[in-house]
Design an enzyme around this catalytic site. Structure first.
Site, short mmCIF file in Angstrom:
data_model
loop_
_atom_site.label_atom_id
_atom_site.label_comp_id
_atom_site.label_asym_id
_atom_site.label_seq_id
_atom_site.Cartn_x
_atom_site.Cartn_y
_atom_site.Cartn_z
N THR A 102 1.02 -1.08 -0.03
CA THR A 102 -0.07 0.06 -0.09
C THR A 102 0.88 1.30 0.04
O THR A 102 2.10 1.26 0.20
CB THR A 102 -0.87 0.03 1.32
OG1 THR A 102 -0.21 0.28 2.41
CG2 THR A 102 -1.62 -1.11 1.52
N ALA A 123 3.29 -1.16 4.68
CA ALA A 123 2.49 0.05 5.25
C ALA A 123 3.58 0.99 5.50
O ALA A 123 4.27 0.99 5.99
CB ALA A 123 1.86 -0.19 6.62
N VAL A 180 7.50 -2.45 6.97
CA VAL A 180 7.34 -0.91 7.12
C VAL A 180 8.04 -0.51 5.94
O VAL A 180 9.36 -0.70 5.32
CB VAL A 180 7.96 -0.49 8.19
CG1 VAL A 180 8.00 1.20 8.30
CG2 VAL A 180 7.41 -1.03 9.40
N LYS A 181 7.30 0.57 5.18
CA LYS A 181 7.71 1.12 4.02
C LYS A 181 8.37 2.75 4.29
O LYS A 181 7.76 3.44 5.07
CB LYS A 181 6.64 1.47 3.10
CG LYS A 181 6.84 1.06 1.59
CD LYS A 181 5.56 1.09 0.61
CE LYS A 181 5.81 0.97 -0.71
NZ LYS A 181 4.52 1.09 -1.27
N VAL A 182 9.56 2.85 3.87
CA VAL A 182 10.27 4.38 4.20
C VAL A 182 10.64 4.69 2.95
O VAL A 182 11.22 3.92 2.03
CB VAL A 182 11.52 4.13 5.03
CG1 VAL A 182 10.86 3.61 6.66
CG2 VAL A 182 12.49 3.42 4.63
#
Ligand code: G3P
Length: 227
Positions: free
Chosen positions: A27, A56, A82-84
């Site tokens: 997402t 996310a 976790v998306k960074v």
């Protein structure tokens, strides 16, 4: 090659997960905004639907806040990745979160050197955006080839190449031919992968000919119902 679906639409994900073809979900803030729903509710529902990683994305841009947000997101479910973003702070956050044992997807990658940094920062996934490069007249798939070549040179790199910003079945085909680890694909493109005009035409002809025989398969011998 693993298939992730690039959407925050839970109904779409449920439908595609039922095919058994789905290995994960990505997402981003734009996809979440499109649903009009609460971010945490959406991520929790998706994580319950698929076993694989569910990306996310953090909303902060400085390292401390990114790490804090990332830790909060990681608590939603074990399969949250976790998306960074690929910034200096994002790379530092990637290092910290990866050291916590959290999967990190480094996103908004547009160069092979950026991908090299993400691997050194311990990312689980690097997300090069092929469609957005094509949009400005660059060659998105050339970037995938370069990253795969670089990662293949070093046994110490374990970052998976997650091809993102996929716009067409041709992107999926090229990514698979290059040996990319993952494609994250919009639902409409996943469905297009199964379509071929000759399949539809051939099936119509077979069904028409079968009807002419007046026969049926069910009700003869073994009904297929083993219960
Ligand atoms: O999830 C990131 C990504 O796949 C974006 O795609 O079509 O907005 O460039 P797009």
């Amino acid at each position: 090659m693993k298939f992730f679906v690039d959407t925050a639409d839970v109904a779409e994900i449920r439908d595609l997960a039922a095919t058994g073809l789905l290995d994960g979900v990505t997402t981003n803030p734009s996809l979440v905004a499109k649903t009009g729903r609460d971010f945490f509710d959406v991520v929790a529902e998706i994580c319950a639907l698929v076993d694989g990683p569910v990306s996310a994305e953090v909303a902060a841009t400085d390292v401390e806040a990114m790490v804090a947000e990332g830790r909060t997101l990681a608590r939603i479910a074990d399969n949250v990745a976790v998306k960074v973003p690929l910034t200096w702070d994002g790379l530092k956050a990637c290092r910290s979160l990866s050291q916590d044992g959290t999967q990190v997807n480094v996103t908004l990658c547009f160069s092979a050197n950026q991908a090299l940094l993400a691997a050194k920062a311990g990312a689980s996934f690097i997300s090069p955006f092929v469609g957005r490069l094509d949009d400005i007249g660059h060659d998105g798939m050339q970037l995938i080839a370069e990253i795969l070549e670089i990662y293949g040179n070093y046994d110490s790199f374990h970052t998976e190449v997650l091809v993102a910003s996929i716009r067409s079945p041709m992107h999926v085909l090229h990514a698979a031919r290059l040996g990319a680890d993952v494609c994250t694909i919009p639902p409409v493109v996943i469905r297009q992968l199964a379509k071929h005009v000759l399949t539809d035409k051939g099936l119509d002809a077979f069904l028409a000919d079968w009807q002419k025989t007046g026969q049926s398969i069910l009700g003869r011998g073994d009904s297929g119902d083993k219960a």
